[in-house]
Design a protein around this motif. Sequence first.
Motif, PDB file in Angstrom:
ATOM      1  N   UNK A  54       2.961  -3.848 -22.810  1.00  0.00           N
ATOM      2  CA  UNK A  54       2.003  -4.168 -21.463  1.00  0.00           C
ATOM      3  C   UNK A  54       2.651  -3.367 -20.296  1.00  0.00           C
ATOM      4  N   UNK A  55       4.097  -3.598 -19.430  1.00  0.00           N
ATOM      5  CA  UNK A  55       4.308  -3.526 -18.576  1.00  0.00           C
ATOM      6  C   UNK A  55       3.885  -1.428 -17.981  1.00  0.00           C
ATOM      7  N   UNK A  89      -0.162 -12.932 -16.928  1.00  0.00           N
ATOM      8  CA  UNK A  89      -1.304 -12.957 -18.160  1.00  0.00           C
ATOM      9  C   UNK A  89      -1.714 -13.349 -18.790  1.00  0.00           C
ATOM     10  N   UNK A  90      -1.299 -11.653 -19.119  1.00  0.00           N
ATOM     11  CA  UNK A  90      -1.210 -11.450 -20.821  1.00  0.00           C
ATOM     12  C   UNK A  90      -0.581 -12.087 -21.704  1.00  0.00           C
ATOM     13  N   UNK A  91       0.987 -12.647 -21.133  1.00  0.00           N
ATOM     14  CA  UNK A  91       2.040 -13.100 -21.658  1.00  0.00           C
ATOM     15  C   UNK A  91       1.647 -14.726 -22.343  1.00  0.00           C
ATOM     16  N   UNK A  94      -0.716 -14.611 -24.960  1.00  0.00           N
ATOM     17  CA  UNK A  94       0.144 -15.044 -26.178  1.00  0.00           C
ATOM     18  C   UNK A  94       0.573 -16.054 -26.846  1.00  0.00           C
ATOM     19  N   UNK A  95       1.220 -16.872 -25.533  1.00  0.00           N
ATOM     20  CA  UNK A  95       1.876 -17.464 -25.612  1.00  0.00           C
ATOM     21  C   UNK A  95       0.897 -18.573 -26.099  1.00  0.00           C
ATOM     22  N   UNK A  96      -0.181 -18.696 -25.616  1.00  0.00           N
ATOM     23  CA  UNK A  96      -1.596 -19.636 -26.100  1.00  0.00           C
ATOM     24  C   UNK A  96      -1.729 -19.530 -27.592  1.00  0.00           C
ATOM     25  N   UNK A  97      -2.203 -18.281 -27.916  1.00  0.00           N
ATOM     26  CA  UNK A  97      -2.550 -18.241 -29.327  1.00  0.00           C
ATOM     27  C   UNK A  97      -1.541 -18.159 -30.409  1.00  0.00           C
TER      28      UNK A  97
END
Length: 621
Positions: A54-55, A89-91, A94-97
Amino acid sequence: MDRRSTLRSWFAILFDLAAVPVAWIGAFLIRFNFAWPFGYEKEIWIGLALLMAIHSFVRRWAGLHRGMWIFAGVSDLRRVVVAVSISTAVLLLFVVLARHQLEVPRSVVLLYPILLVLLMGGGRIAWRIWSEYLLYGKRHPNALPVIVVGAGTAGAMLVRELDRSADWQVVALVDDDRGKWGLELSGRRVEGGTDMLPSILERYGVKHVILAMPSAKAESLQRVSVVAAQAGANLFTVPGLGELMSGRVAINVMRPVKVEDLLGRKSVRIDSGDVETMLSGKYVLVTGAGGSIGSELCRQLARFSPAAIILLEASEFALYMVEQWFGEHRPEIDVIALAGDVKDDSCMQQIFRTYKPAIVFHAAAYKHVPLMEVRNAWQAVRNNAKGTLVVANCAKQYGSERFVLISTDKAVNPTNVMGASKRLAEMICEVLHCTGGATRFQMVRFGNVLGSTGSVIPKFRSQIAQGGPVTVTHPEITRFFMSIPEAAQLVLQAAAMGKGGEVFVLDMGEPVKIVDLARNMIRLSGFTEQEIPIQFTGLRPGEKLFEELLADSEETLPTPHEKLRIARSRPVPEGFFVDISEWLQHSQPVTDSQVRAKLKEWIPEYQPRCFESEVSEDTIV
C-alpha cells in the motif's frame, strides 16, 4: 535527471519504505514492553507485506517524491500525514475484515501511524537541519552582530534569512509587545521593547539595527530611528518589506533607512485597465520629459504599451539621460527624443503636425519659487503660462484626445509668481475646455515630491555631506511630500478617469515640518545636531509658511480613487483668454512689479509678499 538527482530520489524511496517495517514492528515491541511478541509472527508478516504494498503506491500518489528535503517544511509534513492516513485506513479495514483469522492488537493499530509520521517527517526535518548546519552553521568571523526590531512574522522571516547570510549575525530582538518579552525566535531572545534598545545594544556590543516592521506607522519608525541614533547605532531596513512578508527577501540589497521611509506614504494602487485603455497603441507626448516628474511619467507610461512616447525637453543633457534610460531598460518602447521649447509655436506646430499625439502630459515648467520671484518673474510667466497656451492650442488644433496639465499646490492662494503663473496655466486650460472640441483638458495639482530637482532633500543631503550646517528657512515651515512614482501614477489615474475641465487634487497626506525632516536626515546619516547644526535663514522671496491644495472659494468632490479629489475652482473672468493671449505676446521688457500687478488683475486671491532684500521694481528681463 542527473546522477545526483537519481540517487536522491532512490534514497527518499528507500527511506520511506524502510520506515514502514520499523514503525510496524516498533508498534508491536512497544505494545509488549520491547519483548518479542511470540505468537504474533503471522500478524506481523502478513500486515507488513500489505503495508509495504500500500505504502509503495500511496507515497507516490501523495507526492512525497517531489519534496526537496533541504527545504522540508509544513507542506512536506502535510504530504506525509496524507500518505500515512490512507495506509492506516486500509490497515483498519484489513484488521476488521480479517479479525477471525488474525488478531492484531488495537494499540498496535494506534501506535503504527504515530511512529510512521515521526519517522518520515522527522527524517526530513533532521536532514534539513543537518544540511543547513553544513551550509550555514559555521559562523563567519566577519559577520556583523545585529539586533532586529520586530518579533512578528516579518521578524521571523528576516532572522531565518539572515541565518543564511555570512554578513549578518542576529544576537537578539526587540518588540513593543510585552507578551513576547523573554520568548525566543529561532534561538534568539526577545529582550524587551524599543525604548530599551540603547541598553540592549550596549549589553551585546552591537552597532547595527535592522527594522522588520512592515505594518508600523511612520511615528513608530521615527521613534525607533531616534532611539537608534541616540545609541549611536546604524539603522537598516530590507527594501520592500511587503516582499519580506511574501517570503521574497533580498538580503544582498540591505540598505540604510531613508528619510522617505519615515514619512509613512503607503503604496498606490491604480486601475491599470483604465489607464491601459487610455494609452495602449497611442502616441503620447510628454513635455519636460527630462525633469523629475516628466521622466517618471515616461517610465510609468512604458508599462501600458503606447505606440510611441515623444520626449520633449529643452535641456539637452536631461533629454539624453531619459533617452539612455529607455535604451537600457525598455528598448522595446518606441521613443522619439525631441529637443524643443514649449514657448516656440512653430516648433510645437511641427511636432503636433508630424506625430499627432493622442495624449499630452504637460510637465514642462519653471518651479523654483525664490529664483522665479526676483528678476525672473516675466520668464516664469512666459514659460509656465505661455508654454501651456502654445502646447494646449496645438493639442486642440490637431485633435488630441487629452491634455493633462501638471500643476502645483502653490497655485492655491498664491503668494509668489511661480504659483500664480501655474494658476494662469490652469485657467487657460479651463477656458480651452469650455470652448468645445474633441480635446479633454485636465489639471492635476500636488505638492513637493521627494528627491526632485530643487527639493530640500538633495540639498540637505549635500549640506550634511559637507559637515553642515543644514539650513532651514523657518522653524514652523511645513510642506506636503509624496514620492515621485506615487505622483506619476496618480497623474495617470486622474487622466484616465477625467471627463474634461477638472482640477484634480492628490491626497498629499499630512504636512511635514521641514525642520523635522532635517533632523531625521541628520540622525539617519549617523550624526547628532551638535555635530551637524540646523541654521534658520528666514523665509525667501515668495515663500509661504505652509502650502494649500484648495483655494478658499473652492470645494472638492470625491472620485472613485481614495487619493484623488476634484476641486471646483472659481469661474475664469470674462475676457481673460483674449487678454492673456495678447499679454503673453508682449515683446518688450516687463518688470517684476508689472508682472505682479497683471497677475493680481486676473487672480484676486494672489497676495504677493514683499521683501526688503528684493531688487528695485524697475528690474526688467
